[in-house]
Design a protein around this motif. Structure first.
Motif, short mmCIF file in Angstrom:
data_model
loop_
_atom_site.label_atom_id
_atom_site.label_comp_id
_atom_site.label_asym_id
_atom_site.label_seq_id
_atom_site.Cartn_x
_atom_site.Cartn_y
_atom_site.Cartn_z
N UNK A 276 40.48 59.31 31.14
CA UNK A 276 41.28 59.14 29.91
C UNK A 276 42.67 58.57 30.17
N UNK A 277 43.30 58.95 31.29
CA UNK A 277 44.63 58.43 31.61
C UNK A 277 44.58 57.17 32.47
N UNK A 278 43.38 56.81 32.89
CA UNK A 278 43.24 55.58 33.68
C UNK A 278 43.86 55.64 35.04
N UNK A 279 43.79 56.82 35.69
CA UNK A 279 44.38 56.96 37.01
C UNK A 279 43.84 55.96 38.01
N UNK A 280 42.61 55.57 37.84
CA UNK A 280 42.00 54.58 38.73
C UNK A 280 42.54 53.18 38.46
N UNK A 281 42.94 52.92 37.21
CA UNK A 281 43.38 51.58 36.79
C UNK A 281 42.40 50.99 35.82
N UNK A 282 42.86 50.66 34.61
CA UNK A 282 41.95 50.12 33.59
C UNK A 282 41.26 48.85 34.05
N UNK A 283 41.97 48.06 34.86
CA UNK A 283 41.39 46.78 35.30
C UNK A 283 40.23 46.97 36.27
N UNK A 284 40.14 48.14 36.88
CA UNK A 284 39.05 48.39 37.82
C UNK A 284 37.80 48.92 37.12
N UNK A 292 38.90 49.26 25.66
CA UNK A 292 39.65 49.73 24.50
C UNK A 292 40.98 50.34 24.92
N UNK A 293 40.99 51.14 25.97
CA UNK A 293 42.23 51.77 26.42
C UNK A 293 43.21 50.72 26.96
N UNK A 294 42.70 49.72 27.66
CA UNK A 294 43.55 48.66 28.17
C UNK A 294 44.28 47.95 27.04
N UNK A 295 43.62 47.82 25.91
CA UNK A 295 44.23 47.14 24.76
C UNK A 295 44.97 48.09 23.83
N UNK A 296 45.23 49.30 24.29
CA UNK A 296 46.11 50.21 23.57
C UNK A 296 45.42 51.17 22.61
N UNK A 297 44.12 51.24 22.61
CA UNK A 297 43.41 52.16 21.71
C UNK A 297 43.65 53.60 22.12
N UNK A 383 30.90 37.23 38.31
CA UNK A 383 31.90 38.03 37.60
C UNK A 383 32.58 39.09 38.46
N UNK A 384 31.90 39.76 39.42
CA UNK A 384 32.65 40.73 40.23
C UNK A 384 33.76 40.10 41.06
N UNK A 385 33.67 38.81 41.31
CA UNK A 385 34.67 38.12 42.12
C UNK A 385 36.03 38.12 41.44
N UNK A 386 36.05 38.04 40.11
CA UNK A 386 37.32 37.89 39.39
C UNK A 386 37.57 38.98 38.35
N UNK A 387 36.61 39.86 38.11
CA UNK A 387 36.75 40.82 37.01
C UNK A 387 37.99 41.68 37.15
N UNK A 388 38.23 42.22 38.35
CA UNK A 388 39.36 43.11 38.55
C UNK A 388 40.69 42.36 38.46
N UNK A 389 40.85 41.31 39.22
CA UNK A 389 42.14 40.61 39.28
C UNK A 389 42.47 39.95 37.95
N UNK A 390 41.49 39.36 37.28
CA UNK A 390 41.76 38.69 36.01
C UNK A 390 42.22 39.70 34.96
N UNK A 391 41.57 40.86 34.90
CA UNK A 391 41.98 41.89 33.94
C UNK A 391 43.34 42.47 34.30
N UNK A 392 43.63 42.59 35.59
CA UNK A 392 44.91 43.16 36.01
C UNK A 392 46.09 42.29 35.58
N UNK A 393 45.92 40.96 35.67
CA UNK A 393 47.04 40.07 35.39
C UNK A 393 47.08 39.57 33.95
N UNK A 394 45.94 39.60 33.25
CA UNK A 394 45.91 39.07 31.89
C UNK A 394 45.56 40.11 30.82
N UNK A 395 45.06 41.28 31.27
CA UNK A 395 44.55 42.31 30.34
C UNK A 395 43.37 41.79 29.52
N UNK A 396 42.67 40.82 30.07
CA UNK A 396 41.47 40.29 29.42
C UNK A 396 40.28 40.64 30.32
#
Length: 428
Positions: A276-284, A292-297, A383-396
């Motif tokens: 719920x708090x995303x201790x692991x990191x939403x991008x991971x 949803x949580x990454x986008x502020x829900x 997709x696993x090649x870029x899923x983490x880094x792309x979400x981390x820097x763009x929130x997409x």
């Protein structure tokens, strides 16, 4: 634009030579990254002070507690972190133990070895199991088969002999190196799931046992019982249930009832801090909930979105597995759906997509690729090649949308494919 659309639809851009070059590039880059981590390590820690194989440190630390006769300690975050710091240094980050007690015995076995040897054995053995499972899925002829005929689209000349493109792509699959970097269990999960699907009808008791062994990752077993029930595979269902029951009895006999109380109590920490708090990191985390949580829900909306996704995927799986899809498509749908159905799935868990790709590639080899199939397979592989880094820097997020598109394509296939509901021979 029309030409681009047509290339994506037919998959003409996904050539064997292009796949080989991309696979070699990813493999070489990933191996260089792993060698860099080892070359710059100090003792058991990498250049940034984290344990080599990061998340494996929690398995090893938990195993040491079991060997000392304290199997409930890993479920106490403070005690677990203290043991990790004792082994790897005072600045070691916390790597939580979130597994059911089923995994404690294996952790103890690994903890009987020096750490780096245990990590090498763990990753090496499970990597081989993963590769054997992928090989079993694919209809690859023996090395001398078809010597005078056209080469298989799954093979290519390399290194002076006939090597298999499947092996290159299975090793270079980007989630492999995420898994290696984290010292995680994705290889074992993928191997168990793939083997269970391959033996579903030919050896139902074995299939049930393999499914039962997946109980160490319970978040991926939510939809398997549903599929077994709606398709009337009762022997598999019962064998899986008996396997879990026997494992639970063995764990209780070995470690006592207290270990279950500790496990249940630790669920509060896992739910609140990690999920719920995303201790692991939403991008991971590759889930609708994390998206949803990454986008502020807020929590209610995120849980509602995940619940709606899980119900929709479960309903679609009933349609797919009771419909006219070929078995390879059904297997891929269950693998992909199992990731979409849980709120907690990380990018190393995308190892489950590897057997889904293999099933669909084998189906394309037998029957010819359907529209969009080759493009979707390429997207799933990349997709696993870029899923983490792309979400981390763009929130997409990219992982979940690609999984959803692939699942919708498989659902559409359920209404278009006319094939008997049997498991075709997966080996030559």
């Amino acid at each position: 634009m029309a030409r681009l659309f047509d290339n994506l639809r037919t998959g003409a851009w996904v050539s064997r030579e292009r796949a080989r070059l991309v696979g070699l590039a990813v493999l070489a880059t990933s191996l260089f990254g792993l060698l860099y981590i080892l070359a710059t390590a100090t003792g058991l820690n990498d250049y940034s002070g984290r344990p080599i194989g990061s998340d494996f440190s929690n398995i090893y630390a938990a195993g040491t507690y079991v060997l000392e006769g304290e199997p409930a300690k890993p479920f106490d975050p403070a005690a677990q972190h203290s043991r990790e710091q004792a082994i790897f240094g005072a600045v070691t980050p916390f790597y939580g133990w979130h597994y059911p007690p089923f995994f404690l015995g294996l952790a103890a076995l690994l903890a009987t070895m020096p750490y780096l040897l245990a990590l090498a054995v763990w990753q090496g053995v499970t990597l081989v199991l993963y590769l054997l499972a992928i090989r079993a899925v694919l209809p690859i002829p023996p090395p001398l088969a078809g010597k005078n005929g056209p080469p298989s689209w799954l093979s290519f000349p390399f290194g002076g002999g006939i090597e298999k493109l499947w092996l290159l792509l299975a090793l270079a699959y980007p989630a492999v190196f995420i898994n290696l970097g984290h010292g995680h269990n994705g290889f074992l999960t993928a191997a168990l799931f793939a083997a269970a699907l391959l033996t579903l009808d030919s050896r139902p008791i074995l299939s049930g046992v393999l499914i039962g062994c997946l109980a160490y990752k319970p978040q991926f077993g939510l939809l398997i019982p549903l599929v077994l029930l709606v398709t009337g595979r009762w022997r598999v269902f019962i064998a899986a249930g008996v396997t879990v029951a026997l494992m639970a009895l063995a764990v209780t006999a070995a470690f006592g009832v207290e270990v279950w109380r500790a496990f249940l109590a630790s669920g509060e920490f896992t739910r609140t801090v990690v999920l719920e708090q995303g201790g692991t990191g939403w991008h991971k985390i590759q889930s609708v909930f994390s998206w949803a949580r990454m986008w502020g829900a807020g929590l209610p909306l995120a849980y509602a979105a995940q619940a709606a996704t899980t119900v929709a995927v479960a309903t679609a799986l009933v349609v797919i597995w009771r419909g006219r899809s070929r078995f390879a498509e059904k297997a891929a749908a269950l693998l992909i759906g199992s990731i979409l159905a849980t709120p907690y799935s990380l990018d190393y868990d995308l190892m489950l997509i590897a057997p889904a790709i293999a099933f669909l590639a084998a189906d394309a080899a037998r029957h010819g690729p359907a529209p969009w199939q080759k493009t979707l397979l390429a997207a799933l592989w990349l997709v696993p090649l870029i899923a983490r880094s792309f979400a981390q820097f763009t929130h997409i997020p990219l992982g979940v949308p690609v999984l959803l598109l692939s699942f919708v394509w498989l659902l559409d296939r359920a209404f278009r494919t006319d094939a008997p509901d049997i498991i075709e021979s997966q080996t030559a």
